[in-house]
Design a protein around this motif. Structure first.
Motif, PDB file in Angstrom:
ATOM      1  N   PRO A 174     -43.884  47.796  40.906  1.00 15.74           N
ATOM      2  CA  PRO A 174     -45.021  47.427  40.056  1.00 15.74           C
ATOM      3  C   PRO A 174     -44.605  47.307  38.588  1.00 15.74           C
ATOM      4  N   GLY A 175     -45.072  46.249  37.946  1.00 16.59           N
ATOM      5  CA  GLY A 175     -44.726  46.035  36.551  1.00 16.59           C
ATOM      6  C   GLY A 175     -43.344  45.469  36.333  1.00 16.59           C
ATOM      7  N   ALA A 176     -42.741  44.928  37.376  1.00 20.86           N
ATOM      8  CA  ALA A 176     -41.378  44.408  37.270  1.00 20.86           C
ATOM      9  C   ALA A 176     -41.316  43.254  36.277  1.00 20.86           C
ATOM     10  N   GLY A 177     -40.179  43.149  35.610  1.00 21.49           N
ATOM     11  CA  GLY A 177     -39.956  42.040  34.683  1.00 21.49           C
ATOM     12  C   GLY A 177     -39.131  42.467  33.495  1.00 21.49           C
ATOM     13  N   PRO A 178     -38.522  41.515  32.813  1.00 21.47           N
ATOM     14  CA  PRO A 178     -37.713  41.836  31.640  1.00 21.47           C
ATOM     15  C   PRO A 178     -38.584  42.379  30.510  1.00 21.47           C
ATOM     16  N   GLN A 179     -38.004  43.241  29.698  1.00 19.09           N
ATOM     17  CA  GLN A 179     -38.750  43.902  28.628  1.00 19.09           C
ATOM     18  C   GLN A 179     -37.874  43.996  27.392  1.00 19.09           C
ATOM     19  N   LYS A 180     -38.456  43.738  26.235  1.00 20.77           N
ATOM     20  CA  LYS A 180     -37.712  43.956  25.000  1.00 20.77           C
ATOM     21  C   LYS A 180     -37.779  45.431  24.612  1.00 20.77           C
ATOM     22  N   VAL A 181     -36.867  45.847  23.782  1.00 18.69           N
ATOM     23  CA  VAL A 181     -36.895  47.206  23.249  1.00 18.69           C
ATOM     24  C   VAL A 181     -38.059  47.318  22.263  1.00 18.69           C
ATOM     25  N   GLY A 182     -38.606  48.521  22.103  1.00 17.76           N
ATOM     26  CA  GLY A 182     -39.817  48.712  21.311  1.00 17.76           C
ATOM     27  C   GLY A 182     -39.656  48.574  19.813  1.00 17.76           C
ATOM     28  N   VAL A 183     -38.436  48.463  19.310  1.00 10.45           N
ATOM     29  CA  VAL A 183     -38.187  48.139  17.902  1.00 10.45           C
ATOM     30  C   VAL A 183     -37.220  46.962  17.871  1.00 10.45           C
ATOM     31  N   ALA A 184     -37.089  46.327  16.699  1.00  8.16           N
ATOM     32  CA  ALA A 184     -36.186  45.184  16.560  1.00  8.16           C
ATOM     33  C   ALA A 184     -34.746  45.689  16.487  1.00  8.16           C
ATOM     34  N   LEU A 185     -34.273  46.167  17.626  1.00  8.32           N
ATOM     35  CA  LEU A 185     -33.003  46.888  17.664  1.00  8.32           C
ATOM     36  C   LEU A 185     -31.818  46.020  17.261  1.00  8.32           C
ATOM     37  N   THR A 186     -31.837  44.743  17.624  1.00 10.50           N
ATOM     38  CA  THR A 186     -30.718  43.879  17.269  1.00 10.50           C
ATOM     39  C   THR A 186     -30.616  43.727  15.759  1.00 10.50           C
ATOM     40  N   ASP A 187     -31.742  43.601  15.080  1.00  5.46           N
ATOM     41  CA  ASP A 187     -31.739  43.553  13.620  1.00  5.46           C
ATOM     42  C   ASP A 187     -31.160  44.833  13.037  1.00  5.46           C
ATOM     43  N   ILE A 188     -31.591  45.971  13.552  1.00  2.00           N
ATOM     44  CA  ILE A 188     -31.110  47.259  13.040  1.00  2.00           C
ATOM     45  C   ILE A 188     -29.599  47.376  13.236  1.00  2.00           C
ATOM     46  N   LEU A 189     -29.133  47.058  14.433  1.00  2.00           N
ATOM     47  CA  LEU A 189     -27.699  47.149  14.713  1.00  2.00           C
ATOM     48  C   LEU A 189     -26.903  46.183  13.842  1.00  2.00           C
ATOM     49  N   THR A 190     -27.459  45.001  13.603  1.00  2.00           N
ATOM     50  CA  THR A 190     -26.775  44.041  12.737  1.00  2.00           C
ATOM     51  C   THR A 190     -26.690  44.584  11.313  1.00  2.00           C
ATOM     52  N   GLY A 191     -27.763  45.236  10.844  1.00  2.00           N
ATOM     53  CA  GLY A 191     -27.717  45.849   9.525  1.00  2.00           C
ATOM     54  C   GLY A 191     -26.647  46.922   9.425  1.00  2.00           C
ATOM     55  N   LEU A 192     -26.495  47.716  10.485  1.00  2.00           N
ATOM     56  CA  LEU A 192     -25.475  48.761  10.483  1.00  2.00           C
ATOM     57  C   LEU A 192     -24.067  48.162  10.532  1.00  2.00           C
ATOM     58  N   TYR A 193     -23.881  47.116  11.339  1.00  2.00           N
ATOM     59  CA  TYR A 193     -22.588  46.427  11.341  1.00  2.00           C
ATOM     60  C   TYR A 193     -22.303  45.818   9.966  1.00  2.00           C
ATOM     61  N   ALA A 194     -23.343  45.264   9.342  1.00  2.00           N
ATOM     62  CA  ALA A 194     -23.162  44.672   8.014  1.00  2.00           C
ATOM     63  C   ALA A 194     -22.700  45.722   7.010  1.00  2.00           C
ATOM     64  N   GLY A 195     -23.320  46.908   7.050  1.00  2.00           N
ATOM     65  CA  GLY A 195     -22.907  47.974   6.144  1.00  2.00           C
ATOM     66  C   GLY A 195     -21.447  48.342   6.340  1.00  2.00           C
ATOM     67  N   ASN A 196     -21.022  48.460   7.597  1.00  2.00           N
ATOM     68  CA  ASN A 196     -19.623  48.772   7.884  1.00  2.00           C
ATOM     69  C   ASN A 196     -18.692  47.657   7.416  1.00  2.00           C
TER      70      ASN A 196
END
Length: 417
Positions: A174-196
């Motif tokens: 029940p409820g099967a299907g693709p789901q995004k993460v509850g925050v804009a995680l790719t943006d956050i991770l990109t910001g952290l990579y950018a800082g590094n």
């Protein structure tokens, strides 16, 4: 007082960052640098500003308790910055940015491919003015490749980059299907990579101990970051040739490592080795499970998860979450509750780590903030300034560039700032 003189004594207090980015990935990187002491000048559109200023409700309250037009979203990623409003489509505005870039160590931007070239604010143009400049470009798909000109958004990238293919309820449930993460995680991770990446480029530039080396261009793509951060899931695919599937809260390589129902809710069981599993079985009153050849090793438990998980679920519902956590913590079995954010900020560990604080805001209210998780013993993070009101520091920045009051007034009258 110049804007640079207002910077902190933090680890990066000697750096000036010119932030032409907006929304999340770029501002996340620049806030990280600002927290570590860098002076960050955020360049925004006059009258409008960063898109996230209007991404509400909820809105921050002013000193009278009334809602302002400062969205909570903007508050999450713009503290310790100066806000300068400049119309970069105007020659006078471009001149201001170029003047700032001459003395900047870092520039961060997330315009579409080639978007700043029309204004003479791209890397090749600014490198002529400042060869030491570290120029970080963040886009959805990078500076090269067939998708380079496309706009990229976190949700889109979570889908294209494979994250949603491994997130969500499995097919057939029940409820099967693709789901995004509850925050804009790719943006956050990109910001952290950018800082590094920025700190690496600065270390390269300054490797002789002087600010005399060459800067460089950093090309960061959200899609690249998303793929890189799939970690074991990408490697599972590359090693096996089989694309991982959605497993809900289960783990592809470890069992049991997921949520389980309790008598009054749910809990997380995160068993990482066979010793922990044996101790769990003892606490659960089923020591025989640890000796069952189907479950004696993690590899066996992964193969036989369809037999093991129902047994565990039938057991975990017999006690409350608090009872399980107390018993399992005493036995050194990793476990925990599933908290909402009210629970998170009420947690004694979170409070002991001072993860929430407030900063006085120009509106007269106080801006709630989440602490930077970096704890440095000699150069601690410094919270100097709330996320700024739009254009709050325009006059101060221009005065530091030796603009007269009359010239600033004329620029404001003309709508340049």
């Amino acid at each position: 007082m110049s804007a640079r003189a207002a910077s902190s004594g933090g680890a990066l207090a000697h750096l000036r960052v010119l932030d032409l980015s907006r929304v999340l990935a770029g501002p996340w990187a620049s806030q990280l640098l600002a927290d570590l002491g860098a002076e960050v000048i955020k360049v925004e559109r006059p009258g409008v500003g960063d898109d996230t200023r209007s991404w509400g409700p909820p809105w921050m309250a002013d000193g009278e308790g009334q809602p302002t037009r400062e969205a909570a979203y903007f508050l999450c990623t713009n503290r310790n910055k100066l806000s300068l409003t400049v119309d970069i489509t105007r020659p006078e505005g471009q001149a201001i940015v170029r003047q700032l870039a001459r003395d900047a160590d870092v520039l961060i931007e997330n315009f579409k491919l080639g978007g700043l070239a029309a204004y003479g604010l791209d890397y090749p143009s600014l490198r002529v003015l400042n060869p030491q400049l570290v120029y970080c470009s963040i886009t959805g798909f990078g500076q090269t490749g067939p998708y380079a000109a496309r706009a990229g958004y976190d949700f889109l990238i979570q889908g294209m980059g494979g994250l949603m293919s491994v997130t969500g309820t499995p097919d057939g449930e029940p409820g099967a299907g693709p789901q995004k993460v509850g925050v804009a995680l790719t943006d956050i991770l990109t910001g952290l990579y950018a800082g590094n990446a920025i700190l690496a480029a600065l270390a390269h530039r300054d490797r002789d101990g002087l600010r005399s080396g060459e800067g460089q261009h950093i090309d960061l793509a959200l899609l690249d970051v998303q793929i890189a951060c799939l970690a074991n899931q990408t490697m599972n695919y590359l090693v096996s040739g089989m694309a991982p599937k959605r497993m809900g809260n289960a783990h592809p390589n470890i069992v049991p490592y997921q949520d389980f129902p309790t008598a009054d809710g749910d809990m997380i069981l995160a068993i990482g080795n066979d010793g922990q599993f044996a101790r769990f079985c003892t606490v659960a009153g089923h020591p025989e499970w640890a000796m069952d050849e189907r479950f004696t090793s993690n590899a066996a438990r992964v193969r036989n998860r369809q037999q093991l998980i129902p047994l565990l679920r039938q057991c975990t519902v017999l006690r409350s979450t608090a009872e399980w956590i107390a018993a399992l913590e005493e036995a050194a079995v990793p476990c925990g509750p599933i908290n909402d954010l009210a629970d998170v900020f009420a947690d004694p560990q979170v409070q002991a780590r001072a993860m929430r604080f407030d900063l006085p805001h120009a509106s007269g209210g106080r801006a709630p903030q989440v602490a930077n998780p970096i704890n440095l013993s000699a150069t601690p993070v410094d919270y100097r300034k709330a996320p700024p009101a739009l254009g709050e520091d325009t006059d101060a920045v221009l005065r530091a560039l030796a603009y007269s009051e009359a010239r600033i007034a004329a620029l404001r009258q003309a709508g340049v700032v």
